[in-house]
Write a protein that holds these residues in place. Structure first.
Motif, PDB file in Angstrom:
ATOM      1  N   ARG A 107     -19.949  -9.177   4.822  1.00  0.00           N
ATOM      2  CA  ARG A 107     -18.384  -9.395   4.477  1.00  0.00           C
ATOM      3  C   ARG A 107     -18.540 -10.456   5.799  1.00  0.00           C
ATOM      4  O   ARG A 107     -16.880 -11.009   5.595  1.00  0.00           O
ATOM      5  CB  ARG A 107     -17.686  -8.002   5.335  1.00  0.00           C
ATOM      6  N   ASP A 158     -14.797  -6.975  -5.137  1.00  0.00           N
ATOM      7  CA  ASP A 158     -13.725  -6.009  -4.784  1.00  0.00           C
ATOM      8  C   ASP A 158     -12.626  -7.028  -3.872  1.00  0.00           C
ATOM      9  O   ASP A 158     -12.653  -7.597  -2.535  1.00  0.00           O
ATOM     10  CB  ASP A 158     -14.430  -5.480  -3.326  1.00  0.00           C
ATOM     11  N   PHE A 215     -22.426  -5.910  -3.262  1.00  0.00           N
ATOM     12  CA  PHE A 215     -21.942  -5.598  -1.352  1.00  0.00           C
ATOM     13  C   PHE A 215     -23.305  -6.425  -1.466  1.00  0.00           C
ATOM     14  O   PHE A 215     -24.473  -5.557  -1.130  1.00  0.00           O
ATOM     15  CB  PHE A 215     -21.478  -4.853  -1.382  1.00  0.00           C
ATOM     16  N   THR A 231     -10.406  -5.435  -2.347  1.00  0.00           N
ATOM     17  CA  THR A 231     -10.169  -4.789  -0.137  1.00  0.00           C
ATOM     18  C   THR A 231     -11.001  -5.846   0.768  1.00  0.00           C
ATOM     19  O   THR A 231     -10.599  -6.420   1.388  1.00  0.00           O
ATOM     20  CB  THR A 231     -11.039  -3.934  -0.639  1.00  0.00           C
ATOM     21  N   ALA A 232     -12.322  -6.382  -0.166  1.00  0.00           N
ATOM     22  CA  ALA A 232     -12.869  -7.065   0.566  1.00  0.00           C
ATOM     23  C   ALA A 232     -12.178  -8.624   0.274  1.00  0.00           C
ATOM     24  O   ALA A 232     -12.526  -9.030   1.881  1.00  0.00           O
ATOM     25  CB  ALA A 232     -14.442  -7.775   0.221  1.00  0.00           C
ATOM     26  N   ARG A 233     -11.686  -9.039  -0.144  1.00  0.00           N
ATOM     27  CA  ARG A 233     -11.682 -10.590  -0.945  1.00  0.00           C
ATOM     28  C   ARG A 233      -9.522 -10.531  -0.110  1.00  0.00           C
ATOM     29  O   ARG A 233      -9.366 -11.223   0.520  1.00  0.00           O
ATOM     30  CB  ARG A 233     -11.302 -10.885  -1.792  1.00  0.00           C
ATOM     31  N   VAL A 267     -18.049 -13.138   0.635  1.00  0.00           N
ATOM     32  CA  VAL A 267     -16.650 -12.257   0.095  1.00  0.00           C
ATOM     33  C   VAL A 267     -16.169 -13.164  -1.408  1.00  0.00           C
ATOM     34  O   VAL A 267     -15.226 -12.655  -1.765  1.00  0.00           O
ATOM     35  CB  VAL A 267     -15.340 -11.658   0.929  1.00  0.00           C
ATOM     36  N   GLU A 285     -22.979   0.131  -2.958  1.00  0.00           N
ATOM     37  CA  GLU A 285     -22.017   0.140  -2.521  1.00  0.00           C
ATOM     38  C   GLU A 285     -21.377   0.087  -3.812  1.00  0.00           C
ATOM     39  O   GLU A 285     -20.053   1.393  -3.826  1.00  0.00           O
ATOM     40  CB  GLU A 285     -21.238  -1.473  -1.659  1.00  0.00           C
ATOM     41  N   SER A 311     -17.525 -11.898  -3.780  1.00  0.00           N
ATOM     42  CA  SER A 311     -17.352 -10.345  -4.021  1.00  0.00           C
ATOM     43  C   SER A 311     -16.141 -10.436  -5.131  1.00  0.00           C
ATOM     44  O   SER A 311     -15.238 -10.937  -5.616  1.00  0.00           O
ATOM     45  CB  SER A 311     -16.795  -9.695  -3.030  1.00  0.00           C
ATOM     46  N   ASN A 348     -10.792  -1.166  11.154  1.00  0.00           N
ATOM     47  CA  ASN A 348     -11.943  -2.206   9.678  1.00  0.00           C
ATOM     48  C   ASN A 348     -12.467  -1.054   9.135  1.00  0.00           C
ATOM     49  O   ASN A 348     -13.369  -1.083   8.739  1.00  0.00           O
ATOM     50  CB  ASN A 348     -12.451  -3.143  10.179  1.00  0.00           C
ATOM     51  N   TYR A 349     -12.145   0.057  10.009  1.00  0.00           N
ATOM     52  CA  TYR A 349     -13.217   1.373   9.348  1.00  0.00           C
ATOM     53  C   TYR A 349     -12.049   2.261   9.481  1.00  0.00           C
ATOM     54  O   TYR A 349     -11.155   2.815  10.276  1.00  0.00           O
ATOM     55  CB  TYR A 349     -14.199   1.553   9.693  1.00  0.00           C
TER      56      TYR A 349
END
Length: 406
Positions: free
Chosen positions: A150, A160, A147, A162-164, A155, A204, A158, A24-25
């Motif tokens: 998460r 974004d 932001f 990528t987050a959703r 989310v 963010e 959000s 996740n990172y």
């Protein structure tokens, strides 16, 4: 005698993480083993100037001696009771934080996302019990580019992808408007609106600073509409921008403040919802809680953090060195920097995409002994500990110039 275990290299440790850690990172390829003040050291002994400060969690530097002493002192006495009992550190923490912010009551939690989730619940309950919104119809207005964390609910509002993506179905009850647009905000607020939730500066998104008067406008609009103004200061608060709170740049006081990151001094996760009594007073026993929220260790460290902020030294330092940061970045515009936004010791720097992505620039800076992190595209964030010296800051700016003009 048994031979001492061999310390694994950075490369070996990074490789060892691959099969056992969720992906996740996407961290930079540096393995930090020690830290002090503004500097970190990897397992091979290479030193790096930390220009990220744990996304503002390390505002007071790595292992700040005042905070470490407070933690050690509490570790020798009591670490956790849960809120099933009182503890002798919590009252001082809550009193000092309320006084620092100019608000009445404190709901201690652990992470920033927990603080946001808690505020969403409290705002809805306030809307039903105080404002009189019909049950199940409360709405919260938020800003695009936000932001706030998460979790599934966060989310849900959000923008974004990528987050959703892949995490639906999403929680209803949120309206998204453009950031820094009072007209759009005014159109979105109605009789069902429980709160407007915004970041005074969007971190963010690339340290996006609204126009002068935006926060004042949000405050006036929410007051007239009879809804709450919730300011998420989890990244922007506690000295980062040259003031205790970013909202102070416009002299406004929200109904609800969300604090975290630096509140734990880089030692333990500490967050808080701080609000007026009318708002947090809607909570009753059993309706909301946290096993670790308000634990004695967290409260002791949090009180020590408030003590550091009471002096005003860190806010002043961020303001003064913020001028050095701003001037240094101004000199780089046209030399690889196409634009930037800064306030205090916080900046979002847009690099010419021809030179590299934000990730590539971060890797090149790492090779120069400077640690930063990208946000989106070719934007990098600079957020050093507030303990950084002018010499260290100028060194980091010099390294950025070298990387951009190489």
């Amino acid at each position: 005698m048994t031979a001492p275990a061999r310390t694994r290299s950075s490369a070996e440790l990074i490789q060892a993480e691959e099969p056992v850690l969720a992906h996740n990172y996407h961290p930079l390829p540096v393995v930090v083993a020690r830290a002090e003040g503004t500097w970190v050291e990897d397992v091979e002994g290479r030193r790096y100037l930390d220009m990220l400060a744990g996304y503002s969690a390390l505002n007071f530097g790595h292992r700040n001696p005042v905070l470490i002493e407070a933690a050690h002192r509490q570790l020798d006495r009591l670490t956790l009771t849960s809120r099933a009992f009182h503890n002798d550190q919590l009252a001082e923490f809550a009193e000092s934080l309320a006084e620092l912010t100019g608000l009445d009551m404190v709901l201690p939690m652990n992470t920033g996302a927990e603080a946001v989730e808690s505020a969403v619940k409290v705002a809805r309950k306030w809307a039903y019990e105080v404002k009189g919104v019909p049950d199940g119809r409360a709405t919260i207005v938020v800003a695009a580019g936000n932001f706030h964390g998460r979790t599934t609910t966060i989310v849900s509002f959000s923008t974004d992808e990528t987050a959703r993506a892949g995490f639906g179905p999403f929680t209803p009850g949120f309206r998204i408007v453009p950031y820094n647009d009072l007209a759009a905000l005014r159109a979105a607020v109605d009789e069902t609106t429980a709160a407007v939730l915004i970041e005074p500066i969007q971190g963010e998104a690339g340290v996006v600073i609204p126009d002068e008067g935006y926060l004042t406008g949000v405050r006036e609009l929410t007051r007239r509409a009879g809804c709450l103004f919730i300011a998420d200061e989890i990244q922007s608060g506690l000295g980062r921008t040259g003031r205790t709170l970013a909202v102070e740049h416009e002299g406004v006081l929200p109904d609800v403040l969300l604090l975290g990151k630096a509140l734990g001094g880089g030692i333990v996760p500490v967050s808080a919802v701080v609000a007026c009594r009318e708002v947090l007073g809607v909570l009753r026993p059993g309706e909301h809680g946290s096993t670790f929220g308000g634990n004695p260790l967290a409260a002791a460290v949090g009180s020590a953090v408030v003590g550091l902020l009471r002096t005003g030294d860190f806010q002043l330092r961020a303001a003064e060195l913020g001028v050095v940061l701003r001037d240094g970045l101004t000199s780089l515009v046209g030399k690889g920097v196409v634009g930037f936004r800064s306030r205090g010791l916080w900046a979002g720097v847009d690099v010419d995409p021809v030179i590299g992505t934000g990730r590539e620039i971060s890797e090149r800076l790492m090779a120069e002994g400077i640690l930063v992190k990208d946000t989106h595209g070719s934007t990098i964030r600079l957020a050093p500990p507030l303990t950084i010296t002018e010499e260290e800051l100028r060194s980091a700016l010099g390294a950025l110039e070298k990387v951009l003009t190489a």
